[in-house]
Design an enzyme around this catalytic site. Structure first.
Site, PDB file in Angstrom:
ATOM      1  N   ASP A 190       0.845  -1.191   0.000  1.00 24.74           N
ATOM      2  CA  ASP A 190       0.000   0.000   0.000  1.00 24.74           C
ATOM      3  C   ASP A 190       0.880   1.240   0.000  1.00 24.74           C
ATOM      4  O   ASP A 190       1.884   1.304   0.740  1.00 24.74           O
ATOM      5  CB  ASP A 190      -0.910  -0.021   1.237  1.00 24.74           C
ATOM      6  N   ASN A 198      -2.712  12.764  -3.228  1.00 26.68           N
ATOM      7  CA  ASN A 198      -3.692  13.273  -4.189  1.00 26.68           C
ATOM      8  C   ASN A 198      -4.163  14.673  -3.820  1.00 26.68           C
ATOM      9  O   ASN A 198      -4.336  15.532  -4.697  1.00 26.68           O
ATOM     10  CB  ASN A 198      -4.901  12.325  -4.264  1.00 26.68           C
ATOM     11  N   HIS A 234      -5.175  14.578  -8.705  1.00 26.90           N
ATOM     12  CA  HIS A 234      -5.430  13.180  -9.086  1.00 26.90           C
ATOM     13  C   HIS A 234      -4.659  12.755 -10.332  1.00 26.90           C
ATOM     14  O   HIS A 234      -4.327  11.570 -10.479  1.00 26.90           O
ATOM     15  CB  HIS A 234      -6.933  12.972  -9.288  1.00 26.90           C
ATOM     16  N   ASP A 236      -2.370   9.526 -10.478  1.00 24.45           N
ATOM     17  CA  ASP A 236      -2.398   8.445 -11.474  1.00 24.45           C
ATOM     18  C   ASP A 236      -1.000   8.145 -12.004  1.00 24.45           C
ATOM     19  O   ASP A 236      -0.624   6.985 -12.180  1.00 24.45           O
ATOM     20  CB  ASP A 236      -3.330   8.829 -12.631  1.00 24.45           C
ATOM     21  N   GLU A 258      -4.888   2.376  -4.132  1.00 20.95           N
ATOM     22  CA  GLU A 258      -3.429   2.420  -4.101  1.00 20.95           C
ATOM     23  C   GLU A 258      -2.838   1.114  -3.577  1.00 20.95           C
ATOM     24  O   GLU A 258      -1.653   1.062  -3.215  1.00 20.95           O
ATOM     25  CB  GLU A 258      -2.955   3.587  -3.225  1.00 20.95           C
TER      26      GLU A 258
END
Length: 351
Positions: A207, A215, A220, A224, A250
Site C-alpha cells: 500500500d 492526491n 489526481h 495516477d 493504491e
C-alpha cells in the site's frame, strides 16, 4: 486474346471437323479435323498465309447462296443445335451432300457461328453442355471459396477481438497490471500447483503510504502517474513467473511462486528500497518527504482443500495493517493460518 482466338483453342480438342463462321459465311477459326476434311480446298486456293481463314464457305459448297445465307441466319440465332445440310463442290457431274449442325455463339462480338460436320451424333452438344456446366461449377466454387475466405477473415477478427476483450477484462486499465479477478484466478491455479509439488507460496499486500494526502497535495492526475510509476517499479523487481496485480485504489498484491520466508523478505526489501530510490516527492507525508510503501506478507503451505483466497488475503492484509501501525515504510510477515508476526517482528528499513 480475343474471343475467336480463345474459341479456336478449345475447338482443337474436338475430333470432329469444326468451323467458326461469321454471319457472312467467312471462316474465323478452323480445327485440325476440318483442315483435313476440307484439305482439297487448300490445293484449289493457293494464297499467302492460312488458306482457310477469311475464306467464304460459299466458295467451297454448291448450296445456293440464298439458301446458305438463310441457314447462316438461322444458325446465328439458334440457342440449341440446328440441323442443316451443305453440298460440297466437286467434279462437274459429282456432288457430295454433308450433314452439319450449328450453334449460335453469343459470347463473341459480333456473334459467330460454330459449324460442325456431323460424324459423331450429339458429341459436340454434350461437349458444349459439359463445358457450360463446368464453367458454371467453377464460378460457383470461386464464389464459395471467396465466401469461405471472407468467413475465415471474420472469424480471425472475432477471435482477435475476443482475445483482446478477455485480456482487457483481466487488466487494470491505468497500470496495465493484472486486476483483482486475474489475481484470484491465478492464485487458485498456483495453490493446486504448490500442493502438487509441496512448495510454499507467498501473498503480499502493498500500500502506498498516505496516498490520499498525495492526491490532495498534487492532484489526481499526478496521483495516477505515481500509481503507474509504482506499478512499473514493483513489476521490475520480481520474477517473470510471479504475478503483480492492482488490488484496488493504491493497493497492490504479489503472488510469489515457490517462495520461502527468506526469499519473500528479500523480494520485499528490494521493492521497498527501489521505491525509495525513485525519490517521488511526497511533501505531505509524515513518514518521509518522498513516496514510500508498506507491505504485509503471508507465507502459506498449500493443502488439498480449495484455495482459501479470502483467508490468504486477510492474513496478508493483517500483516500490512501491523506494518502501518508500526510506523509504515516497512513490511510485516506471517504464516498461514497462524497468527500475525509469529515468525518475525516488523522491521524498518531506512535509506
Amino acid at each position: 486474346m480475343d474471343g475467336t482466338s480463345g474459341l479456336g483453342l478449345w475447338i482443337e480438342l474436338l475430333p470432329e471437323p469444326i468451323l467458326v463462321l461469321d454471319s457472312a459465311g467467312k471462316v474465323l477459326a478452323i480445327n485440325s479435323g476440318a483442315r483435313k476434311f476440307f484439305g482439297r480446298i487448300e490445293d484449289n486456293h493457293r494464297c499467302s498465309g492460312d488458306p482457310f481463314l477469311g475464306q467464304s464457305i460459299a466458295a467451297w459448297v454448291a448450296t445456293p447462296t440464298e439458301q446458305l445465307q438463310k441457314n447462316l441466319k438461322l444458325w446465328q440465332q439458334a440457342t440449341t443445335m440446328v440441323p442443316g445440310s451443305l453440298v460440297l463442290k466437286q467434279a462437274a457431274n459429282q456432288a457430295q451432300k454433308i450433314e452439319v449442325e450449328a450453334v449460335g455463339i453469343h459470347f463473341l462480338k459480333p456473334a459467330a457461328i460454330l459449324l460442325r460436320v456431323r460424324k459423331q451424333q450429339q458429341f459436340l452438344r454434350r461437349f458444349i453442355q459439359q463445358r457450360y456446366q463446368f464453367e458454371k461449377l467453377r464460378q460457383q466454387m470461386a464464389r464459395q471459396t471467396a465466401l469461405i475466405v471472407e468467413l475465415e477473415k471474420r472469424q480471425h477478427a472475432l477471435e482477435a477481438e475476443n482475445r483482446h476483450l478477455q485480456n482487457m477484462s483481466h487488466r487494470d486499465s491505468l497500470t496495465q497490471l493484472a486486476n483483482r479477478r486475474a489475481f484470484e484466478a491465478e492464485l487458485r491455479h498456483r495453490w493446486h500447483e504448490a500442493y502438487s509439488y509441496s512448495t510454499p507460496l507467498a501473498v503480499a499486500m502493498l500500500d502506498i503510504d498516505h496516498f490520499k494526502l498525495y492526491n490532495d497535495t498534487y492532484g489526481h492526475l499526478a496521483g495516477d502517474r505515481a500509481l503507474q510509476r509504482v506499478a512499473k517499479a514493483i513489476r521490475s523487481q520480481v520474477r517473470e513467473a510471479d504475478l503483480v496485480a492492482r488490488y484496488g485504489g493504491e493497493e497492490f498484491v504479489l503472488l510469489l511462486r515457490q517462495t520461502h520466508h527468506d526469499v519473500a523478505i528479500c523480494v520485499l526489501q528490494r521493492i521497498l528500497n527501489y521505491i525509495r530510490s525513485l525519490n517521488i516527492p511526497h511533501a505531505a507525508s509524515p513518514v518521509q518527504p518522498y513516496l514510500t510503501l508498506s507491505a504485509g506478507i503471508c507465507i502459506a503451505t498449500a493443502s488439498s482443500i480449495d484455495c482459501p483466497i479470502a483467508e490468504l488475503i486477510a492474513s496478508a492484509d493483517a500483516a500490512l495493517y501491523h506494518a502501518k501501525r508500526s510506523g509504515r515504510d516497512r513490511y510485516s510477515i506471517q504464516t498461514y493460518p497462524t497468527a500475525v508476526n509469529d515468525l518475525n517482528q516488523p522491521l524498518r528499513y531506512r535509506q
